[in-house]
Motif scaffolding. Structure first.
Motif, mmCIF file in Angstrom:
data_model
loop_
_atom_site.group_PDB
_atom_site.id
_atom_site.type_symbol
_atom_site.label_atom_id
_atom_site.label_comp_id
_atom_site.label_asym_id
_atom_site.label_seq_id
_atom_site.Cartn_x
_atom_site.Cartn_y
_atom_site.Cartn_z
ATOM 1 N N GLY A 198 -18.159 3.085 -6.035
ATOM 2 C CA GLY A 198 -17.633 3.208 -7.395
ATOM 3 C C GLY A 198 -17.288 4.622 -7.836
ATOM 4 N N GLU A 199 -17.796 5.623 -7.124
ATOM 5 C CA GLU A 199 -17.494 7.008 -7.528
ATOM 6 C C GLU A 199 -16.336 7.592 -6.711
ATOM 7 O OE1 GLU A 199 -20.483 10.037 -6.333
ATOM 8 O OE2 GLU A 199 -21.547 8.376 -5.374
ATOM 9 N N VAL A 200 -15.721 6.731 -5.865
ATOM 10 C CA VAL A 200 -14.644 7.216 -4.991
ATOM 11 C C VAL A 200 -13.291 6.689 -5.460
ATOM 12 C CG1 VAL A 200 -13.759 7.279 -2.624
ATOM 13 C CG2 VAL A 200 -16.237 7.174 -3.022
ATOM 14 N N LEU A 201 -12.310 7.558 -5.428
ATOM 15 C CA LEU A 201 -10.922 7.157 -5.640
ATOM 16 C C LEU A 201 -10.171 7.439 -4.350
ATOM 17 C CD1 LEU A 201 -8.470 6.419 -7.578
ATOM 18 C CD2 LEU A 201 -8.172 8.884 -7.758
ATOM 19 N N MET A 202 -9.545 6.403 -3.787
ATOM 20 C CA MET A 202 -8.753 6.592 -2.564
ATOM 21 C C MET A 202 -7.284 6.639 -2.939
ATOM 22 S SD MET A 202 -8.800 6.740 0.854
ATOM 23 C CE MET A 202 -7.361 6.823 1.946
ATOM 24 N N VAL A 203 -6.563 7.585 -2.367
ATOM 25 C CA VAL A 203 -5.139 7.756 -2.668
ATOM 26 C C VAL A 203 -4.349 7.635 -1.363
ATOM 27 C CG1 VAL A 203 -3.394 9.361 -3.557
ATOM 28 C CG2 VAL A 203 -5.687 9.327 -4.575
ATOM 29 N N GLY A 204 -3.353 6.741 -1.332
ATOM 30 C CA GLY A 204 -2.586 6.610 -0.099
ATOM 31 C C GLY A 204 -1.307 5.830 -0.272
ATOM 32 N N ASN A 205 -0.481 5.832 0.776
ATOM 33 C CA ASN A 205 0.822 5.171 0.697
ATOM 34 C C ASN A 205 0.799 3.742 1.238
ATOM 35 O OD1 ASN A 205 0.612 6.260 3.508
ATOM 36 N ND2 ASN A 205 2.585 5.239 3.675
ATOM 37 N N SER A 206 -0.292 3.359 1.924
ATOM 38 C CA SER A 206 -0.327 2.011 2.510
ATOM 39 C C SER A 206 -1.301 1.113 1.761
ATOM 40 C CB SER A 206 -0.747 2.095 3.982
ATOM 41 O OG SER A 206 -1.088 0.802 4.442
ATOM 42 N N VAL A 207 -0.759 0.066 1.150
ATOM 43 C CA VAL A 207 -1.620 -0.878 0.419
ATOM 44 C C VAL A 207 -2.610 -1.515 1.402
ATOM 45 C CG1 VAL A 207 -1.647 -3.046 -0.877
ATOM 46 C CG2 VAL A 207 0.075 -1.311 -1.396
ATOM 47 N N LYS A 208 -2.111 -1.824 2.589
ATOM 48 C CA LYS A 208 -2.953 -2.499 3.571
ATOM 49 C C LYS A 208 -4.127 -1.629 4.044
ATOM 50 C CE LYS A 208 -2.600 -4.575 8.150
ATOM 51 N NZ LYS A 208 -1.714 -4.749 9.304
ATOM 52 N N SER A 209 -3.868 -0.354 4.305
ATOM 53 C CA SER A 209 -4.893 0.503 4.917
ATOM 54 C C SER A 209 -5.637 1.390 3.931
ATOM 55 C CB SER A 209 -4.244 1.421 5.959
ATOM 56 O OG SER A 209 -3.687 0.670 6.982
ATOM 57 N N ASP A 210 -4.961 1.795 2.854
ATOM 58 C CA ASP A 210 -5.555 2.796 1.948
ATOM 59 C C ASP A 210 -6.062 2.188 0.645
ATOM 60 O OD1 ASP A 210 -4.665 4.766 3.773
ATOM 61 O OD2 ASP A 210 -2.684 4.764 2.830
ATOM 62 N N ILE A 211 -5.561 1.019 0.292
ATOM 63 C CA ILE A 211 -5.836 0.490 -1.042
ATOM 64 C C ILE A 211 -6.764 -0.743 -1.001
ATOM 65 C CG2 ILE A 211 -4.776 -0.388 -3.176
ATOM 66 C CD1 ILE A 211 -3.997 2.587 -2.401
ATOM 67 N N LEU A 212 -6.355 -1.778 -0.272
ATOM 68 C CA LEU A 212 -7.135 -3.028 -0.315
ATOM 69 C C LEU A 212 -8.559 -2.881 0.237
ATOM 70 C CD1 LEU A 212 -4.381 -5.703 0.489
ATOM 71 C CD2 LEU A 212 -5.233 -4.958 -1.749
ATOM 72 N N PRO A 213 -8.771 -2.223 1.400
ATOM 73 C CA PRO A 213 -10.174 -2.135 1.873
ATOM 74 C C PRO A 213 -11.090 -1.373 0.909
ATOM 75 C CG PRO A 213 -8.627 -1.621 3.652
ATOM 76 C CD PRO A 213 -7.833 -1.663 2.379
ATOM 77 N N PRO A 214 -10.709 -0.199 0.396
ATOM 78 C CA PRO A 214 -11.634 0.463 -0.549
ATOM 79 C C PRO A 214 -11.876 -0.338 -1.829
ATOM 80 C CG PRO A 214 -9.740 1.899 -0.083
ATOM 81 C CD PRO A 214 -9.577 0.688 0.743
ATOM 82 N N ILE A 215 -10.841 -1.015 -2.364
ATOM 83 C CA ILE A 215 -11.120 -1.759 -3.611
ATOM 84 C C ILE A 215 -12.022 -2.963 -3.352
ATOM 85 C CG2 ILE A 215 -9.140 -0.934 -4.992
ATOM 86 C CD1 ILE A 215 -7.729 -3.539 -4.590
ATOM 87 N N MET A 216 -11.967 -3.482 -2.131
ATOM 88 C CA MET A 216 -12.896 -4.579 -1.804
ATOM 89 C C MET A 216 -14.347 -4.114 -1.860
ATOM 90 S SD MET A 216 -11.557 -7.121 1.110
ATOM 91 C CE MET A 216 -13.175 -7.897 1.106
ATOM 92 N N LEU A 217 -14.550 -2.830 -1.593
ATOM 93 C CA LEU A 217 -15.913 -2.273 -1.634
ATOM 94 C C LEU A 217 -16.321 -1.842 -3.046
ATOM 95 C CD1 LEU A 217 -15.785 -0.033 1.559
ATOM 96 C CD2 LEU A 217 -17.229 -2.049 1.241
#
Ligand SMILES: [Mg+2]
Length: 241
Positions: free
Chosen positions: A173-192
């Motif tokens: 919850g204290e991490v923000l991930m920034v990236g261009n790939s929804v598959k690799s940079d966005i969906l896995p971290p938000i699942m956590l």
């Protein structure tokens, strides 16, 4: 994004096509391979076949330049029914090699944004691909001093992010991930339970393209340019507890 999030302490960035240009060089390489193959014969789907083979080989050879070079060589052997000669294989190897030799060019506004956020947040770099190629890119980018940690991983899935967060003693919850790939940079971290900001690059590798549900879309922000990131963080801070 959800309201009442934890305060962000750490921003993790993707590398390729988030901090520096990458996919444009890959597209160029594929086009060069296609041109070469069509000098040797009539192979209208040479580029497509090399791409498919590259993707099929990922479980064995991973991402990156080396595995793509092997995929081009394999494709050429298959398409020519084994008749391709050594000097033409060498030309394919040269095409692959040139991917290593291109300069690392940062995307617009990356350097000043990273500098501005450094000191305010703990910054991490989480990137995947050839170990050596990524190390070279990081060195050339001159961004390494701004990152407290650099993780070069072979895959970016939920387990990877879980492992990395644990290594740095972070709650998702204290991490923000920034990236261009929804598959690799966005969906896995938000699942956590982490937060994520998608900054699309103008071209997305087919393998990284993914459909998202409306629920998923509601869980991350999309920004057109990294220069908007400090302002977006202020917004997030307002909603954090
Ligand atoms: Mg990327």
């Amino acid at each position: 994004m959800d309201k009442d999030q934890m305060k962000i302490t750490t921003i993790a960035f993707d590398g390729d096509d988030t901090l520096w240009h990458h996919e444009n060089y890959f597209s160029e390489t594929k086009a060069r391979f296609h041109t070469l193959m069509n000098e040797l014969g009539d192979y209208p789907d040479a580029e497509e076949q090399a791409s498919e083979r590259h993707i099929a080989n990922i479980p064995l050879w991973g991402y990156g330049v080396k595995s793509f070079t092997l995929a081009m060589v394999e494709t050429a052997i298959t398409l020519t029914s084994g008749k391709i000669i050594g000097s033409d294989i060498e030309r394919i190897m040269d095409i692959g090699r040139s991917l290593y030799e291109h300069p690392v060019i940062l995307l617009d506004h990356v350097a000043e944004t990273i500098q501005a956020l450094h000191g305010q947040y703990r910054l991490l770099l989480i990137t995947k691909g050839d170990l050596l190629a990524q190390e070279m890119k990081i060195a050339q980018s001159k961004l390494a001093p701004f990152f407290e940690g650099i993780e070069i991983v072979s895959e970016k899935n939920v387990e990877t992010y879980e492992r990395v967060f644990k290594r740095y003693g972070l709650k998702a919850g204290e991490v923000l991930m920034v990236g261009n790939s929804v598959k690799s940079d966005i969906l896995p971290p938000i699942m956590l339970g982490a937060q994520a900001i998608h900054i699309p690059y103008y071209v997305t590798w087919k393998y990284e393209q993914v459909e998202t549900t409306e629920t998923e879309q509601g869980k991350f922000m999309v920004l057109p340019d990294i220069k908007e990131l400090p302002r977006a963080l202020q917004e997030i801070e307002k909603n954090s507890i």
